[in-house]
Motif scaffolding. Structure first.
Motif: not given
Length: 169
Positions: A142-151
């Motif tokens: 969840y974290t890596s997936f959503t962090n990439r969208a945030h980036s």
């Protein structure tokens, strides 16, 4: 009571409490069924200034209208969330959607909002949004997936004029 707990009272969309659980379930489903999964993170450009200029009541009514637009502009395999309780970010979970198709959807949503006129108490307002798009990758959580969208969103918002969509692979 569960519906109330997972529904954003301002926009009527699913809220941030429902988001993590839903994305985790979609990640498991994507892995199990070997289907693509993408997310689109949408942020209203310069909304802090909008709040300051027009007041929180008007800003809330505009956010509600943006949420309604996004809720109407979705496929049966999409789900739209308000990202935070007191924020101007929305997240679209696009099941069975590649990053290229999600980028097209993000652009459609961006243009829909850009072309909309929000009428509140006879006053007319125009907004733009920036979008960050990414596709689920093997090894993501969840974290890596959503962090990439945030980036991707941060990159989109760093553009001189904002109002664009960026894909982060």
């Amino acid at each position: 009571m569960e519906i109330d707990n997972f529904t954003d009272e301002l926009t009527g969309l699913k809220n941030y409490k429902a988001l993590k659980e839903y994305v985790i379930d979609k990640i498991k489903e994507s892995i199990h069924d070997k289907k693509v999964l993408s997310i689109i993170l949408i942020d209203v450009d310069n909304f802090k200034n909008f709040n300051t200029t027009y007041g929180y009541n008007t800003a809330d009514r505009v956010l509600k209208a943006v949420g309604e637009l996004l809720g109407k502009d979705k496929r049966a395999t999409d789900e739209v969330f308000r990202q935070f309780l007191k924020g101007d970010e929305f997240l679209v979970v696009a099941s069975e959607t590649s990053s290229d198709d999600a980028l097209k959807a993000a652009e459609r949503k961006r243009k829909l909002i850009e072309n909309a006129t929000f009428v509140i108490d006879e006053a007319r307002y125009k907004l733009t949004v920036s979008c960050g798009v990414t596709e689920f990758k093997a090894g993501d959580d969840y974290t890596s997936f959503t962090n990439r969208a945030h980036s991707a969103l941060v990159e989109a918002k760093s553009q001189q004029f904002k109002n664009c969509s960026k894909l982060f692979y």
